[in-house]
Design a protein around this motif. Structure first.
Motif, PDB file in Angstrom:
ATOM      1  N   SER A  89     -52.854   5.092 -46.810  1.00  0.00           N
ATOM      2  CA  SER A  89     -52.545   4.323 -48.015  1.00  0.00           C
ATOM      3  C   SER A  89     -51.062   4.031 -48.162  1.00  0.00           C
ATOM      4  O   SER A  89     -50.658   3.276 -49.047  1.00  0.00           O
ATOM      5  CB  SER A  89     -53.044   5.074 -49.253  1.00  0.00           C
ATOM      6  N   LEU A  90     -50.217   4.620 -47.315  1.00  0.00           N
ATOM      7  CA  LEU A  90     -48.781   4.407 -47.398  1.00  0.00           C
ATOM      8  C   LEU A  90     -48.386   3.082 -46.753  1.00  0.00           C
ATOM      9  O   LEU A  90     -49.004   2.654 -45.773  1.00  0.00           O
ATOM     10  CB  LEU A  90     -48.031   5.551 -46.708  1.00  0.00           C
ATOM     11  N   PRO A  91     -47.351   2.434 -47.259  1.00  0.00           N
ATOM     12  CA  PRO A  91     -46.888   1.186 -46.638  1.00  0.00           C
ATOM     13  C   PRO A  91     -46.275   1.453 -45.263  1.00  0.00           C
ATOM     14  O   PRO A  91     -45.867   2.576 -44.949  1.00  0.00           O
ATOM     15  CB  PRO A  91     -45.848   0.659 -47.624  1.00  0.00           C
ATOM     16  N   ASP A  92     -46.168   0.400 -44.447  1.00  0.00           N
ATOM     17  CA  ASP A  92     -45.698   0.545 -43.072  1.00  0.00           C
ATOM     18  C   ASP A  92     -44.296   1.138 -42.989  1.00  0.00           C
ATOM     19  O   ASP A  92     -44.023   1.974 -42.110  1.00  0.00           O
ATOM     20  CB  ASP A  92     -45.710  -0.810 -42.360  1.00  0.00           C
ATOM     21  N   ASP A  93     -43.402   0.718 -43.893  1.00  0.00           N
ATOM     22  CA  ASP A  93     -42.032   1.211 -43.788  1.00  0.00           C
ATOM     23  C   ASP A  93     -41.947   2.713 -44.034  1.00  0.00           C
ATOM     24  O   ASP A  93     -41.129   3.407 -43.407  1.00  0.00           O
ATOM     25  CB  ASP A  93     -41.119   0.443 -44.752  1.00  0.00           C
ATOM     26  N   VAL A  94     -42.799   3.243 -44.904  1.00  0.00           N
ATOM     27  CA  VAL A  94     -42.807   4.689 -45.151  1.00  0.00           C
ATOM     28  C   VAL A  94     -43.389   5.430 -43.945  1.00  0.00           C
ATOM     29  O   VAL A  94     -42.872   6.475 -43.526  1.00  0.00           O
ATOM     30  CB  VAL A  94     -43.602   5.018 -46.425  1.00  0.00           C
ATOM     31  N   VAL A  95     -44.462   4.891 -43.377  1.00  0.00           N
ATOM     32  CA  VAL A  95     -45.050   5.512 -42.189  1.00  0.00           C
ATOM     33  C   VAL A  95     -44.050   5.512 -41.035  1.00  0.00           C
ATOM     34  O   VAL A  95     -43.919   6.505 -40.298  1.00  0.00           O
ATOM     35  CB  VAL A  95     -46.352   4.785 -41.790  1.00  0.00           C
ATOM     36  N   LEU A  96     -43.320   4.412 -40.872  1.00  0.00           N
ATOM     37  CA  LEU A  96     -42.317   4.336 -39.807  1.00  0.00           C
ATOM     38  C   LEU A  96     -41.233   5.389 -40.000  1.00  0.00           C
ATOM     39  O   LEU A  96     -40.779   6.012 -39.030  1.00  0.00           O
ATOM     40  CB  LEU A  96     -41.692   2.947 -39.771  1.00  0.00           C
ATOM     41  N   GLU A  97     -40.813   5.605 -41.247  1.00  0.00           N
ATOM     42  CA  GLU A  97     -39.808   6.625 -41.523  1.00  0.00           C
ATOM     43  C   GLU A  97     -40.316   8.007 -41.119  1.00  0.00           C
ATOM     44  O   GLU A  97     -39.555   8.840 -40.623  1.00  0.00           O
ATOM     45  CB  GLU A  97     -39.438   6.615 -43.012  1.00  0.00           C
ATOM     46  N   CYS A  98     -41.595   8.249 -41.340  1.00  0.00           N
ATOM     47  CA  CYS A  98     -42.186   9.543 -40.956  1.00  0.00           C
ATOM     48  C   CYS A  98     -42.288   9.669 -39.439  1.00  0.00           C
ATOM     49  O   CYS A  98     -41.923  10.701 -38.854  1.00  0.00           O
ATOM     50  CB  CYS A  98     -43.558   9.714 -41.597  1.00  0.00           C
ATOM     51  N   LEU A  99     -42.781   8.620 -38.796  1.00  0.00           N
ATOM     52  CA  LEU A  99     -43.009   8.673 -37.355  1.00  0.00           C
ATOM     53  C   LEU A  99     -41.712   8.772 -36.565  1.00  0.00           C
ATOM     54  O   LEU A  99     -41.681   9.387 -35.487  1.00  0.00           O
ATOM     55  CB  LEU A  99     -43.794   7.439 -36.905  1.00  0.00           C
ATOM     56  N   CYS A 100     -40.637   8.179 -37.083  1.00  0.00           N
ATOM     57  CA  CYS A 100     -39.388   8.186 -36.320  1.00  0.00           C
ATOM     58  C   CYS A 100     -38.787   9.582 -36.231  1.00  0.00           C
ATOM     59  O   CYS A 100     -37.892   9.821 -35.419  1.00  0.00           O
ATOM     60  CB  CYS A 100     -38.388   7.201 -36.915  1.00  0.00           C
TER      61      CYS A 100
END
Length: 421
Positions: free
Chosen positions: A50-61
């Motif tokens: 449910s999180l937006p892409d930019d938040v997921v990217l911050e987590c994955l990086c």
């Protein structure tokens, strides 16, 4: 990076995969204190999906590099994000990218790749090529191919075909071929897309490849036709460097043979054309100093590095390709050319049709690979060619060269590319 930070076991992945999907059986409600029957509020469980892409990217990086290949298999959305240019840009800004040189070759048994990691060449993949492309076709594909990398994926671009090699999953897959057949053309990656130019007599078209849609499209037409040119990219610009300038008076036998006799007049081009990818405009061309033949080029640390040859003399040049802020997107304000320390080959090297160099930019390093050629001292004694397989590494900060691990025999006729992931 510590071993603890690199560790990521199956229990962690089980939890990660569960958080990607909402729980259909979740019916939990919570009653805030103090309790009142009319104020019971239902709570919807928040999942990663449910999180937006930019938040997921911050987590994955923030995930250790050793775990990224496994995370790309969690779900399609994560695979898309991990292979996107946004993910690479984010890790680049945080200085988290890892750089490697990959060598790709077609053997008698199949496709083979090796990476230069931690100062040594290591076999990264052996693939019999049964399902992706026939072995004979792959030999032909690699004969004059250009390699381009986007994140962990390497695109092997041939005259009439293209194959994608995923370094994370060790898989090969066929991709769409260019619209115009080319040989010894320029290629570079700009903002997550591949650009090619030159290498053909029928058109001056500049093509763009979108890896998401697997399609090629013509985005412009080059100012001149070139054969045997080299492509690099810096600051949103596609540089087309050197090669033979087709249409001028001179010797054009090699181009004539490659194109069936068409347009045999050619001369060496000691220049580079600059194409602004975003603005779709051409900037003023630059001349490579010295007037020699460009034998290798790459981009690193905001500069274009060019190796030129004058018979038995090699010279190494740096061009500051970072545009000034006042001219960004306009006519282009750049720094100057500067001659820098030449590569320290142990003997003089004669550059001719048997000589080939590859120049790869890796962060703030330049890796120069001498594939084969004539060593003058040895030639005078025996008249035979000497295959060096030498690897030299230039530090852009200190301005010094050092010796890298020599190429294994198997990879001295390979194609090379830098990979960051």
């Amino acid at each position: 990076m510590s071993s603890e930070r690199e560790r990521c076991n199956s229990r962690h992945f089980t939890w990660i995969m569960k958080t990607c999907f909402p729980n259909p059986h979740q019916t939990t409600t919570i009653c805030p204190q103090p309790y009142h029957p009319t104020t019971t509020l239902p709570i919807t469980t928040t999942t990663i999906t449910s999180l937006p892409d930019d938040v997921v990217l911050e987590c994955l990086c923030r995930v250790p590099p050793s775990s990224l290949p496994s995370l790309s298999l969690v779900c399609r959305r994560w695979a898309r994000l991990l292979h996107s240019s946004h993910f690479s840009d984010l890790r680049r800004r945080r200085s988290l990218l890892h750089h490697s040189v990959f060598a790709v070759v077609a053997t008698d048994s199949g496709f083979c790749a090796a990476s230069l990691t931690d100062g040594a060449w290591k076999i990264a993949l052996f693939h019999p090529c049964y399902d992706a492309v026939a072995l004979d076709d792959f030999h032909f594909l690699l004969a004059h191919a250009r390699l381009a990398s986007i994140g962990p994926r390497i695109f092997v671009i041939g005259r009439n075909a293209m194959v994608r090699y995923d370094t994370w999953t060790s898989t090969l897959s066929p991709r769409s071929a260019m619209n115009f057949p080319r040989k010894k053309f320029a290629s570079a990656v700009v903002s997550g897309k591949i650009y090619v130019a030159g290498g053909g007599s029928r058109s001056t078209a500049v093509e763009e490849y979108d890896p998401d849609s697997d399609t090629w499209s013509v985005v412009s037409y080059a100012q001149r036709r070139r054969y045997g040119c080299i492509g690099v990219s810096v600051d949103g610009l596609f540089f087309i460097i050197g090669g033979l300038r087709i249409g001028a008076a001179g010797e054009g036998n090699e181009f004539s043979r490659a194109t069936g006799g068409a347009d045999a007049h050619a001369a060496y081009a000691s220049s580079m054309d600059l194409f602004d990818v975003e603005a779709r405009t051409w900037l003023r061309s630059r001349t490579v100093p010295g007037g020699g033949c460009v034998v290798a080029a790459c981009a690193a640390a905001g500069n274009v590095y060019v190796l030129t040859s004058h018979a038995v003399e090699l010279s190494f040049w740096k061009f500051d390709a970072r545009r000034k802020s006042s001219n960004h997107g306009g006519g282009g304000g750049f720094g100057d050319w500067c001659r820098i320390k030449s590569p320290p080959f142990p003997v003089q090297v004669r550059v001719d049709t048997r000589m080939r160099f590859s120049c790869i930019g890796l962060g703030d390093k330049v890796v120069l690979i001498q594939v084969n050629g004539w060593c003058v001292d040895e030639m005078m004694r025996s008249g035979r060619s000497v295959r060096e397989g030498m690897v030299l590494i230039y530090d852009c900060g200190s301005g010094e060269w050092r010796r890298g691990a020599d190429l294994p025999d198997l990879f001295r006729r390979a194609a090379y590319v830098g990979v960051e992931c």
